[in-house]
Design an enzyme around this catalytic site. Structure first.
Site, PDB file in Angstrom:
ATOM      1  N   ARG A 114     -10.424   8.367  15.160  1.00  0.00           N
ATOM      2  CA  ARG A 114      -9.031   8.498  15.582  1.00  0.00           C
ATOM      3  C   ARG A 114      -8.115   8.857  14.418  1.00  0.00           C
ATOM      4  O   ARG A 114      -7.021   9.398  14.612  1.00  0.00           O
ATOM      5  CB  ARG A 114      -8.551   7.219  16.279  1.00  0.00           C
ATOM      6  CG  ARG A 114      -8.546   5.987  15.410  1.00  0.00           C
ATOM      7  CD  ARG A 114      -8.172   4.733  16.194  1.00  0.00           C
ATOM      8  NE  ARG A 114      -6.737   4.646  16.420  1.00  0.00           N
ATOM      9  CZ  ARG A 114      -6.173   4.730  17.616  1.00  0.00           C
ATOM     10  NH1 ARG A 114      -6.906   4.920  18.697  1.00  0.00           N
ATOM     11  NH2 ARG A 114      -4.865   4.630  17.746  1.00  0.00           N
TER      12      ARG A 114
ATOM     13  N   LYS B 188       8.916  -4.329  14.650  1.00  0.00           N
ATOM     14  CA  LYS B 188       9.293  -2.954  14.322  1.00  0.00           C
ATOM     15  C   LYS B 188      10.314  -2.413  15.324  1.00  0.00           C
ATOM     16  O   LYS B 188      11.233  -1.664  14.956  1.00  0.00           O
ATOM     17  CB  LYS B 188       8.055  -2.060  14.283  1.00  0.00           C
ATOM     18  CG  LYS B 188       7.063  -2.432  13.195  1.00  0.00           C
ATOM     19  CD  LYS B 188       7.699  -2.393  11.801  1.00  0.00           C
ATOM     20  CE  LYS B 188       6.689  -2.642  10.705  1.00  0.00           C
ATOM     21  NZ  LYS B 188       7.304  -2.615   9.358  1.00  0.00           N
TER      22      LYS B 188
ATOM     23  N   GLY C 199       9.221  -3.659   3.002  1.00  0.00           N
ATOM     24  CA  GLY C 199       8.879  -5.072   2.852  1.00  0.00           C
ATOM     25  C   GLY C 199       8.563  -5.738   4.175  1.00  0.00           C
ATOM     26  O   GLY C 199       8.912  -5.251   5.248  1.00  0.00           O
ATOM     27  N   GLY C 200       7.899  -6.901   4.087  1.00  0.00           N
ATOM     28  CA  GLY C 200       7.557  -7.669   5.275  1.00  0.00           C
ATOM     29  C   GLY C 200       6.060  -7.777   5.462  1.00  0.00           C
ATOM     30  O   GLY C 200       5.269  -7.191   4.716  1.00  0.00           O
TER      31      GLY C 200
ATOM     32  N   ASP D 124       9.765  -6.821  -4.748  1.00  0.00           N
ATOM     33  CA  ASP D 124       8.741  -7.461  -3.913  1.00  0.00           C
ATOM     34  C   ASP D 124       8.715  -8.930  -4.311  1.00  0.00           C
ATOM     35  O   ASP D 124       9.231  -9.305  -5.378  1.00  0.00           O
ATOM     36  CB  ASP D 124       7.365  -6.816  -4.150  1.00  0.00           C
ATOM     37  CG  ASP D 124       6.425  -6.987  -2.965  1.00  0.00           C
ATOM     38  OD1 ASP D 124       6.167  -8.151  -2.577  1.00  0.00           O
ATOM     39  OD2 ASP D 124       5.953  -5.978  -2.416  1.00  0.00           O
TER      40      ASP D 124
ATOM     41  N   TYR E  73       3.976  -8.104  15.735  1.00  0.00           N
ATOM     42  CA  TYR E  73       4.279  -7.173  14.645  1.00  0.00           C
ATOM     43  C   TYR E  73       4.992  -5.939  15.184  1.00  0.00           C
ATOM     44  O   TYR E  73       5.994  -5.485  14.616  1.00  0.00           O
ATOM     45  CB  TYR E  73       2.975  -6.784  13.950  1.00  0.00           C
ATOM     46  CG  TYR E  73       3.110  -5.692  12.917  1.00  0.00           C
ATOM     47  CD1 TYR E  73       3.608  -5.968  11.650  1.00  0.00           C
ATOM     48  CD2 TYR E  73       2.729  -4.385  13.207  1.00  0.00           C
ATOM     49  CE1 TYR E  73       3.724  -4.964  10.687  1.00  0.00           C
ATOM     50  CE2 TYR E  73       2.839  -3.387  12.259  1.00  0.00           C
ATOM     51  CZ  TYR E  73       3.340  -3.671  11.012  1.00  0.00           C
ATOM     52  OH  TYR E  73       3.459  -2.671  10.077  1.00  0.00           O
TER      53      TYR E  73
ATOM     54  N   GLN F 136       0.803  -1.217   0.000  1.00  0.00           N
ATOM     55  CA  GLN F 136       0.000   0.000   0.000  1.00  0.00           C
ATOM     56  C   GLN F 136       0.835   1.266   0.000  1.00  0.00           C
ATOM     57  O   GLN F 136       0.592   2.191  -0.782  1.00  0.00           O
ATOM     58  CB  GLN F 136      -0.932   0.007   1.217  1.00  0.00           C
ATOM     59  CG  GLN F 136      -1.806   1.254   1.301  1.00  0.00           C
ATOM     60  CD  GLN F 136      -2.506   1.403   2.640  1.00  0.00           C
ATOM     61  OE1 GLN F 136      -2.055   0.858   3.650  1.00  0.00           O
ATOM     62  NE2 GLN F 136      -3.608   2.138   2.661  1.00  0.00           N
TER      63      GLN F 136
END
Length: 264
Positions: free
Chosen positions: A173, A138, A69-70, A31, A134, A11
């Site tokens: 939000r 990071k 990526g990921g 990719d 996840y 995205q």
């Protein structure tokens, strides 16, 4: 200038690519999924971020690596470990081997998801409080970025990207957390021009009137957001301000339909 982008089918890359296309620039895309809608000045190599040889070859001659990526959301631990954490190490090591001095890492608000919204601006850079595996991935990415910046004199920016979208969706939000494609592209441009070695953690968020975040770290590297979620309010937008006692990750911290290590 050549900018190498991993996760190019995702995205974020799809939204910012048109904004990064300028004369005398090559966008080198990679990719595991094929990117077929190439424009002038773009080229594609199918490869995984876990393949050190492929990534090293892909980065040869690049001026900037943008690592997007990921896995893009929560996954079982083994998947996060292999693709997101090991993949980040591979990208940084490949950039080092290829002689690339500037790297932009796509981190996330989920690295600090257990911070209260009201406390998010307490410091330009918040210590890690991940909300998911996840988010842990990071945090590990940011730590690796710090290591490579300090050890090898690289300029590494870890962008804690918030709510990405071409518009603000239904609001709520998002009025505080939205980041426009234009501002993400401005962050890439700031990193491409960065002449200050070291590791820099910044917020990937627009200049929203109701923002929860300090722009100070971004301004320090030349990133100034321009867009504002308020300018995209429509009659159907939920303009109720989120509760400042909410956690940054919202439902991701306690929704039973989103279990730790689940596939969302």
């Amino acid at each position: 200038m050549t900018i190498a982008i991993t996760g190019a089918a995702g995205q974020v890359s799809t939204l910012i690519r048109p904004l990064l296309r300028v004369p005398d620039r090559v966008l080198r895309l990679s990719d595991i999924s094929v990117v077929s809608d190439l424009a002038a000045g773009e080229e594609f190599v199918q490869a995984s971020v876990t393949d050190l040889d492929a990534m090293t070859s892909f980065f040869e001659g690049a001026d900037l690596v943008v690592h997007l990526g990921g896995h893009k959301s929560e996954r079982p631990w083994r998947d996060i470990l292999e693709t997101n954490i090991n993949g980040s190490h591979v990208v940084l090591e490949a950039a080092r081997r290829a002689g690339v001095q500037r790297v932009l890492l796509g981190s996330s608000i989920h690295a600090v998801g257990f911070v209260r919204a009201a406390d998010a601006a307490a410091a330009p850079v918040l210590p890690p409080r991940p909300d998911t595996y996840y988010g842990v991935g990071k945090v590990a990415m940011e730590a690796l970025g710090s290591l490579y910046a300090d050890r090898f004199g690289m300029s590494v920016v870890s962008a804690r990207i918030c709510t990405v979208g071409a518009d603000i969706g239904t609001g709520g939000r998002t009025l505080s957390t939205w980041v426009s494609p234009g501002d993400l592209a401005r962050l890439v441009e700031a990193t491409a021009a960065l002449d200050h070695p070291g590791h820099h953690i910044v917020w990937g968020v627009s200049a929203n009137t109701r923002t929860w975040f300090s722009p100070e770290a971004g301004l320090a590297i030349g990133f100034k957001a321009h867009d504002n979620a308020e300018h995209h309010i429509t009659p159907t937008t939920d303009v109720q301000p989120p509760n400042p006692t909410d956690l940054l990750a919202g439902a991701f911290t306690g929704d039973p339909t989103r279990p730790l290590g689940g596939t969302w």
